[in-house]
Design a protein around this motif. Structure first.
Motif, PDB file in Angstrom:
ATOM      1  N   MET A 191       0.847  -1.189   0.000  1.00 24.78           N
ATOM      2  CA  MET A 191       0.000   0.000   0.000  1.00 24.78           C
ATOM      3  C   MET A 191       0.878   1.234   0.000  1.00 24.78           C
ATOM      4  SD  MET A 191      -2.797  -1.605   0.270  1.00 24.78           S
ATOM      5  CE  MET A 191      -3.636  -2.975   0.987  1.00 24.78           C
ATOM      6  N   SER A 192       0.689   2.078  -0.988  1.00 24.22           N
ATOM      7  CA  SER A 192       1.536   3.257  -1.122  1.00 24.22           C
ATOM      8  C   SER A 192       0.788   4.336  -1.887  1.00 24.22           C
ATOM      9  CB  SER A 192       2.816   2.867  -1.865  1.00 24.22           C
ATOM     10  OG  SER A 192       3.579   3.994  -2.182  1.00 24.22           O
ATOM     11  N   GLY A 193       1.196   5.564  -1.696  1.00 27.65           N
ATOM     12  CA  GLY A 193       0.620   6.657  -2.454  1.00 27.65           C
ATOM     13  C   GLY A 193       1.229   6.757  -3.841  1.00 27.65           C
ATOM     14  N   ASN A 194       2.228   5.936  -4.123  1.00 26.36           N
ATOM     15  CA  ASN A 194       2.946   5.970  -5.385  1.00 26.36           C
ATOM     16  C   ASN A 194       3.452   4.555  -5.661  1.00 26.36           C
ATOM     17  OD1 ASN A 194       4.560   6.808  -7.596  1.00 26.36           O
ATOM     18  ND2 ASN A 194       4.818   8.815  -6.673  1.00 26.36           N
ATOM     19  N   THR A 195       4.546   4.432  -6.372  1.00 26.85           N
ATOM     20  CA  THR A 195       5.112   3.112  -6.665  1.00 26.85           C
ATOM     21  C   THR A 195       6.301   2.806  -5.758  1.00 26.85           C
ATOM     22  OG1 THR A 195       6.475   4.091  -8.402  1.00 26.85           O
ATOM     23  CG2 THR A 195       4.374   3.117  -9.077  1.00 26.85           C
ATOM     24  N   HIS A 196       6.308   3.360  -4.542  1.00 27.90           N
ATOM     25  CA  HIS A 196       7.435   3.176  -3.631  1.00 27.90           C
ATOM     26  C   HIS A 196       7.711   1.706  -3.319  1.00 27.90           C
ATOM     27  CE1 HIS A 196       7.588   7.441  -3.036  1.00 27.90           C
ATOM     28  NE2 HIS A 196       6.347   7.468  -2.575  1.00 27.90           N
ATOM     29  N   GLY A 197       6.685   0.886  -3.289  1.00 29.65           N
ATOM     30  CA  GLY A 197       6.862  -0.509  -2.931  1.00 29.65           C
ATOM     31  C   GLY A 197       7.734  -1.282  -3.900  1.00 29.65           C
ATOM     32  N   LEU A 198       7.853  -0.812  -5.114  1.00 28.24           N
ATOM     33  CA  LEU A 198       8.672  -1.511  -6.110  1.00 28.24           C
ATOM     34  C   LEU A 198      10.126  -1.595  -5.673  1.00 28.24           C
ATOM     35  CD1 LEU A 198       8.615  -2.938  -8.824  1.00 28.24           C
ATOM     36  CD2 LEU A 198       8.942  -0.731  -9.926  1.00 28.24           C
ATOM     37  N   THR A 199      10.619  -0.575  -4.987  1.00 27.24           N
ATOM     38  CA  THR A 199      11.989  -0.574  -4.481  1.00 27.24           C
ATOM     39  C   THR A 199      12.228  -1.758  -3.555  1.00 27.24           C
ATOM     40  OG1 THR A 199      11.996   1.830  -4.592  1.00 27.24           O
ATOM     41  CG2 THR A 199      13.710   0.818  -3.260  1.00 27.24           C
ATOM     42  N   LEU A 200      11.233  -2.085  -2.741  1.00 29.43           N
ATOM     43  CA  LEU A 200      11.370  -3.201  -1.803  1.00 29.43           C
ATOM     44  C   LEU A 200      11.428  -4.547  -2.513  1.00 29.43           C
ATOM     45  CD1 LEU A 200       8.814  -2.161   0.963  1.00 29.43           C
ATOM     46  CD2 LEU A 200      11.299  -1.968   1.032  1.00 29.43           C
ATOM     47  N   VAL A 201      10.791  -4.639  -3.654  1.00 26.78           N
ATOM     48  CA  VAL A 201      10.665  -5.913  -4.366  1.00 26.78           C
ATOM     49  C   VAL A 201      11.861  -6.193  -5.290  1.00 26.78           C
ATOM     50  CG1 VAL A 201       9.165  -7.180  -5.969  1.00 26.78           C
ATOM     51  CG2 VAL A 201       8.151  -5.739  -4.241  1.00 26.78           C
ATOM     52  N   LEU A 202      12.578  -5.155  -5.705  1.00 27.88           N
ATOM     53  CA  LEU A 202      13.647  -5.313  -6.700  1.00 27.88           C
ATOM     54  C   LEU A 202      14.708  -6.365  -6.364  1.00 27.88           C
ATOM     55  CD1 LEU A 202      14.264  -1.728  -8.115  1.00 27.88           C
ATOM     56  CD2 LEU A 202      13.451  -3.753  -9.333  1.00 27.88           C
ATOM     57  N   PRO A 203      15.248  -6.430  -5.133  1.00 22.84           N
ATOM     58  CA  PRO A 203      16.256  -7.464  -4.867  1.00 22.84           C
ATOM     59  C   PRO A 203      15.724  -8.883  -5.093  1.00 22.84           C
ATOM     60  CG  PRO A 203      16.320  -5.805  -3.156  1.00 22.84           C
ATOM     61  CD  PRO A 203      15.097  -5.521  -3.987  1.00 22.84           C
ATOM     62  N   ALA A 204      14.484  -9.145  -4.690  1.00 23.83           N
ATOM     63  CA  ALA A 204      13.893 -10.472  -4.897  1.00 23.83           C
ATOM     64  C   ALA A 204      13.670 -10.723  -6.384  1.00 23.83           C
ATOM     65  CB  ALA A 204      12.595 -10.612  -4.125  1.00 23.83           C
ATOM     66  N   LEU A 205      13.216  -9.707  -7.119  1.00 23.82           N
ATOM     67  CA  LEU A 205      13.019  -9.868  -8.562  1.00 23.82           C
ATOM     68  C   LEU A 205      14.336 -10.192  -9.257  1.00 23.82           C
ATOM     69  CD1 LEU A 205      10.501  -6.992  -9.435  1.00 23.82           C
ATOM     70  CD2 LEU A 205      10.023  -9.419  -9.044  1.00 23.82           C
ATOM     71  N   ALA A 206      15.410  -9.571  -8.829  1.00 25.39           N
ATOM     72  CA  ALA A 206      16.722  -9.849  -9.420  1.00 25.39           C
ATOM     73  C   ALA A 206      17.099 -11.319  -9.216  1.00 25.39           C
ATOM     74  CB  ALA A 206      17.781  -8.928  -8.821  1.00 25.39           C
ATOM     75  N   ARG A 207      16.886 -11.830  -8.008  1.00 26.54           N
ATOM     76  CA  ARG A 207      17.188 -13.247  -7.740  1.00 26.54           C
ATOM     77  C   ARG A 207      16.279 -14.169  -8.534  1.00 26.54           C
ATOM     78  NH1 ARG A 207      17.345 -11.601  -2.887  1.00 26.54           N
ATOM     79  NH2 ARG A 207      15.387 -12.554  -2.251  1.00 26.54           N
TER      80      ARG A 207
END
Length: 190
Positions: free
Chosen positions: A45-61
């Motif tokens: 839940m975010s007012g923008n796309t801030h949550g994508l930053t949290l997901v990037l390391p897992a997406l890379a793996r």
């Protein structure tokens, strides 16, 4: 209390589970019980796309595996150089765009349950409980991680998602509040 027969809510930290994918952020993993739940939906839940930053390391793996990373109707076209700079293999990214809300939900459900995707990212405008439940069941069937990027106002709605996080910007980066998680209480912040 002395005999250990009484459990007090909120007194213990999350315990890592084998059904979690490390988020790439140790503090977040500690609060969520090991990271992103596998075979489940996570709501950011975010007012923008801030949550994508949290997901990037897992997406890379996950992009090093033979399964796809499906982006369903993102609000902006993913910037390939930035994703690649964060370690995401762009050959594993599947982009579904130019679809309406109904088609995006159908696409996400199909991708989640297919068994061919490691993660599905979706930016829904509005979801009903039944739609959330269908996405959660599809993630379980396909053993896929679903990430729903939703508005802050949607945090008031109940949800069958395994993990719900409220993400907001702060002077030092991001503030994250656990609204709900499997096997523990929400309310923890980092």
């Amino acid at each position: 209390l002395r005999n250990g027969q009484l459990w007090q809510a909120g007194t213990e930290r999350a315990t890592p589970t084998e059904a979690a994918e490390a988020s790439g952020w140790q503090l977040l993993d500690d609060l969520t019980g090991g990271g992103w739940p596998r075979g489940a939906v996570t709501e950011l839940m975010s007012g923008n796309t801030h949550g994508l930053t949290l997901v990037l390391p897992a997406l890379a793996r996950l992009s090093t595996q033979a399964r796809w990373l499906a982006w369903i109707a993102p609000p902006h076209i993913p910037y390939a150089p930035a994703l690649a700079a964060n370690g995401v293999d762009m050959q594993r990214v599947l982009l579904v765009q130019q679809v309406d809300e109904r088609e995006s939900l159908w696409s996400a459900e199909q991708a989640l349950q297919s068994g061919l995707c490691a993660a599905v990212l979706l930016w829904p405008r509005q979801l009903e409980i039944a739609q959330l439940r269908r996405l959660q069941l599809a993630a379980e069937r396909g053993r896929c991680m679903g990430f729903l990027f939703r508005s802050l106002g949607d945090a008031r709605q109940s949800s069958p998602a395994a993990l719900r996080l409220k993400v907001s910007p702060s002077p030092l980066g991001l503030d994250v509040e656990v609204l709900k998680r499997r096997g523990g209480w929400g309310g923890a912040q980092c």
